[in-house]
Motif scaffolding. Sequence first.
Motif, PDB file in Angstrom:
ATOM      1  N   LEU A 147      84.698 -79.590  54.324  1.00 38.32           N
ATOM      2  CA  LEU A 147      84.150 -80.772  53.650  1.00 38.32           C
ATOM      3  C   LEU A 147      82.678 -80.581  53.316  1.00 38.32           C
ATOM      4  O   LEU A 147      82.220 -80.984  52.236  1.00 38.32           O
ATOM      5  CB  LEU A 147      84.344 -82.016  54.515  1.00 38.32           C
ATOM      6  CG  LEU A 147      85.788 -82.513  54.633  1.00 38.32           C
ATOM      7  CD1 LEU A 147      85.851 -83.676  55.626  1.00 38.32           C
ATOM      8  CD2 LEU A 147      86.332 -82.931  53.290  1.00 38.32           C
ATOM      9  N   ASN A 148      81.927 -79.970  54.215  1.00 34.46           N
ATOM     10  CA  ASN A 148      80.519 -79.698  53.938  1.00 34.46           C
ATOM     11  C   ASN A 148      80.375 -78.736  52.766  1.00 34.46           C
ATOM     12  O   ASN A 148      79.494 -78.903  51.914  1.00 34.46           O
ATOM     13  CB  ASN A 148      79.818 -79.144  55.172  1.00 34.46           C
ATOM     14  CG  ASN A 148      79.594 -80.198  56.231  1.00 34.46           C
ATOM     15  OD1 ASN A 148      79.540 -81.387  55.935  1.00 34.46           O
ATOM     16  ND2 ASN A 148      79.472 -79.772  57.478  1.00 34.46           N
ATOM     17  N   LEU A 149      81.240 -77.721  52.718  1.00 29.07           N
ATOM     18  CA  LEU A 149      81.199 -76.768  51.610  1.00 29.07           C
ATOM     19  C   LEU A 149      81.539 -77.453  50.287  1.00 29.07           C
ATOM     20  O   LEU A 149      80.872 -77.241  49.275  1.00 29.07           O
ATOM     21  CB  LEU A 149      82.170 -75.610  51.875  1.00 29.07           C
ATOM     22  CG  LEU A 149      82.238 -74.538  50.800  1.00 29.07           C
ATOM     23  CD1 LEU A 149      80.887 -73.862  50.628  1.00 29.07           C
ATOM     24  CD2 LEU A 149      83.309 -73.510  51.156  1.00 29.07           C
ATOM     25  N   ILE A 150      82.562 -78.284  50.299  1.00 35.36           N
ATOM     26  CA  ILE A 150      82.938 -79.017  49.088  1.00 35.36           C
ATOM     27  C   ILE A 150      81.798 -79.937  48.657  1.00 35.36           C
ATOM     28  O   ILE A 150      81.477 -80.021  47.459  1.00 35.36           O
ATOM     29  CB  ILE A 150      84.236 -79.819  49.322  1.00 35.36           C
ATOM     30  CG1 ILE A 150      85.421 -78.863  49.418  1.00 35.36           C
ATOM     31  CG2 ILE A 150      84.453 -80.837  48.220  1.00 35.36           C
ATOM     32  CD1 ILE A 150      86.704 -79.527  49.858  1.00 35.36           C
ATOM     33  N   ASN A 151      81.169 -80.596  49.598  1.00 33.67           N
ATOM     34  CA  ASN A 151      80.043 -81.483  49.276  1.00 33.67           C
ATOM     35  C   ASN A 151      78.898 -80.686  48.655  1.00 33.67           C
ATOM     36  O   ASN A 151      78.305 -81.098  47.655  1.00 33.67           O
ATOM     37  CB  ASN A 151      79.564 -82.202  50.538  1.00 33.67           C
ATOM     38  CG  ASN A 151      78.511 -83.229  50.240  1.00 33.67           C
ATOM     39  OD1 ASN A 151      78.524 -83.843  49.186  1.00 33.67           O
ATOM     40  ND2 ASN A 151      77.605 -83.435  51.166  1.00 33.67           N
ATOM     41  N   HIS A 152      78.583 -79.519  49.222  1.00 29.06           N
ATOM     42  CA  HIS A 152      77.514 -78.670  48.688  1.00 29.06           C
ATOM     43  C   HIS A 152      77.852 -78.200  47.278  1.00 29.06           C
ATOM     44  O   HIS A 152      77.003 -78.243  46.377  1.00 29.06           O
ATOM     45  CB  HIS A 152      77.289 -77.477  49.610  1.00 29.06           C
ATOM     46  CG  HIS A 152      76.290 -76.500  49.097  1.00 29.06           C
ATOM     47  ND1 HIS A 152      74.947 -76.775  49.048  1.00 29.06           N
ATOM     48  CD2 HIS A 152      76.438 -75.259  48.581  1.00 29.06           C
ATOM     49  CE1 HIS A 152      74.316 -75.741  48.534  1.00 29.06           C
ATOM     50  NE2 HIS A 152      75.195 -74.805  48.246  1.00 29.06           N
ATOM     51  N   GLU A 173      75.869 -78.923  43.726  1.00 26.64           N
ATOM     52  CA  GLU A 173      75.450 -77.849  42.827  1.00 26.64           C
ATOM     53  C   GLU A 173      76.055 -78.030  41.436  1.00 26.64           C
ATOM     54  O   GLU A 173      75.380 -77.818  40.429  1.00 26.64           O
ATOM     55  CB  GLU A 173      75.853 -76.483  43.403  1.00 26.64           C
ATOM     56  CG  GLU A 173      75.094 -76.089  44.642  1.00 26.64           C
ATOM     57  CD  GLU A 173      73.613 -75.930  44.390  1.00 26.64           C
ATOM     58  OE1 GLU A 173      73.241 -75.305  43.373  1.00 26.64           O
ATOM     59  OE2 GLU A 173      72.824 -76.445  45.204  1.00 26.64           O
ATOM     60  N   THR A 174      77.313 -78.436  41.378  1.00 29.99           N
ATOM     61  CA  THR A 174      77.967 -78.667  40.091  1.00 29.99           C
ATOM     62  C   THR A 174      77.297 -79.818  39.354  1.00 29.99           C
ATOM     63  O   THR A 174      77.104 -79.747  38.134  1.00 29.99           O
ATOM     64  CB  THR A 174      79.463 -78.956  40.297  1.00 29.99           C
ATOM     65  OG1 THR A 174      80.055 -77.847  40.977  1.00 29.99           O
ATOM     66  CG2 THR A 174      80.172 -79.171  38.978  1.00 29.99           C
ATOM     67  N   ASP A 175      76.928 -80.864  40.075  1.00 29.95           N
ATOM     68  CA  ASP A 175      76.225 -81.988  39.453  1.00 29.95           C
ATOM     69  C   ASP A 175      74.896 -81.539  38.862  1.00 29.95           C
ATOM     70  O   ASP A 175      74.530 -81.941  37.750  1.00 29.95           O
ATOM     71  CB  ASP A 175      75.989 -83.115  40.466  1.00 29.95           C
ATOM     72  CG  ASP A 175      77.243 -83.879  40.810  1.00 29.95           C
ATOM     73  OD1 ASP A 175      78.242 -83.764  40.050  1.00 29.95           O
ATOM     74  OD2 ASP A 175      77.250 -84.590  41.834  1.00 29.95           O
ATOM     75  N   LYS A 176      74.167 -80.686  39.600  1.00 32.18           N
ATOM     76  CA  LYS A 176      72.889 -80.180  39.090  1.00 32.18           C
ATOM     77  C   LYS A 176      73.109 -79.339  37.836  1.00 32.18           C
ATOM     78  O   LYS A 176      72.383 -79.477  36.850  1.00 32.18           O
ATOM     79  CB  LYS A 176      72.189 -79.335  40.153  1.00 32.18           C
ATOM     80  CG  LYS A 176      71.637 -80.134  41.311  1.00 32.18           C
ATOM     81  CD  LYS A 176      71.022 -79.214  42.350  1.00 32.18           C
ATOM     82  CE  LYS A 176      70.634 -79.956  43.608  1.00 32.18           C
ATOM     83  NZ  LYS A 176      70.142 -79.039  44.640  1.00 32.18           N
TER      84      LYS A 176
END
Length: 85
Positions: free
Chosen positions: A32-37, A41-44
């Motif tokens: 979940l932490n990896l998906i959140n990260h 990054e995708t949003d940026k």
Amino acid sequence: MTADPEHPVVHGELAELRRRLDVAYARVEGGLNLINHRTEETDKELDDLSNRVVALEHARWPLPAVAVLTAVGALVVTIWQALGG
């Protein structure tokens, strides 16, 4: 918790189950932490791409202006050829 005399609870098995549960929880939490990260990054990257597209749209020439310049160029060439240039 009371143990049924027909099914004695072995403390080692409970400890093993707890360890497996802790490992599975850590894996899920890490995933979940990896998906959140990755989402951040995708949003940026999406914001950067959107800004680039907006900049390109503002920098491009509008199609009517290009048509007018082409027509004026063709007119100049035609007049130049008609005058014997």
